[in-house]
Scaffold this motif. Sequence first.
Motif, PDB file in Angstrom:
ATOM      1  N   LEU A  47      36.820  48.452  46.581  1.00 12.41           N
ATOM      2  CA  LEU A  47      36.925  47.517  45.471  1.00 12.41           C
ATOM      3  C   LEU A  47      36.290  48.089  44.210  1.00 12.41           C
ATOM      4  N   LEU A  48      35.177  48.790  44.365  1.00 11.90           N
ATOM      5  CA  LEU A  48      34.471  49.349  43.208  1.00 11.90           C
ATOM      6  C   LEU A  48      35.154  50.588  42.647  1.00 11.90           C
ATOM      7  N   SER A  77      27.150  43.793  38.418  1.00  8.45           N
ATOM      8  CA  SER A  77      27.951  43.971  37.198  1.00  8.45           C
ATOM      9  C   SER A  77      29.021  45.040  37.394  1.00  8.45           C
ATOM     10  N   ALA A  78      28.907  45.829  38.452  1.00 13.38           N
ATOM     11  CA  ALA A  78      29.915  46.856  38.743  1.00 13.38           C
ATOM     12  C   ALA A  78      31.184  46.260  39.340  1.00 13.38           C
ATOM     13  N   LEU A  79      31.115  45.011  39.778  1.00 11.19           N
ATOM     14  CA  LEU A  79      32.293  44.356  40.360  1.00 11.19           C
ATOM     15  C   LEU A  79      33.305  44.020  39.271  1.00 11.19           C
ATOM     16  N   PRO A  80      34.599  44.137  39.572  1.00 10.00           N
ATOM     17  CA  PRO A  80      35.620  43.786  38.581  1.00 10.00           C
ATOM     18  C   PRO A  80      35.503  42.313  38.187  1.00 10.00           C
ATOM     19  N   ASP A  84      37.495  37.011  41.818  1.00  5.94           N
ATOM     20  CA  ASP A  84      36.542  35.984  42.228  1.00  5.94           C
ATOM     21  C   ASP A  84      35.831  36.446  43.495  1.00  5.94           C
ATOM     22  N   THR A  85      34.513  36.649  43.412  1.00  8.72           N
ATOM     23  CA  THR A  85      33.758  37.168  44.550  1.00  8.72           C
ATOM     24  C   THR A  85      32.535  36.307  44.855  1.00  8.72           C
TER      25      THR A  85
END
Length: 107
Positions: A47-48, A77-80, A84-85
């Motif tokens: 995902l990253l 903050s590295a997550l897109p 929605d996570t």
Amino acid sequence: MTMKKIAILQCSAASDSATEALDIALALASFDYPVQLILSGEAVKSLLNQPSKRYAMLELLDAEPVVISSEELTDTSALPANIDTVIVSPEQLKRHLSQFDEVLQFS
């Protein structure tokens, strides 16, 4: 007849595993199955490193937010931003998985 709640647990960062897990989650969600994609351990890297717009399609299909369980993920903050996570600890993941009728694991 009630539909079974299904968890798709992806544990590998391999692109084949990531694609298969996401494809099954999208297919089930398109048929209105209660489904949740869960990324654990190495799978979080998929995902990253290669955030696909297809992950965001889960929300459009009313699937649950993508659950992320990784001890290595310290920088959320590295997550897109478009996906929605929910972040859970490995201990919380065990309890979370018990809520599902079936768990399909991709590793």
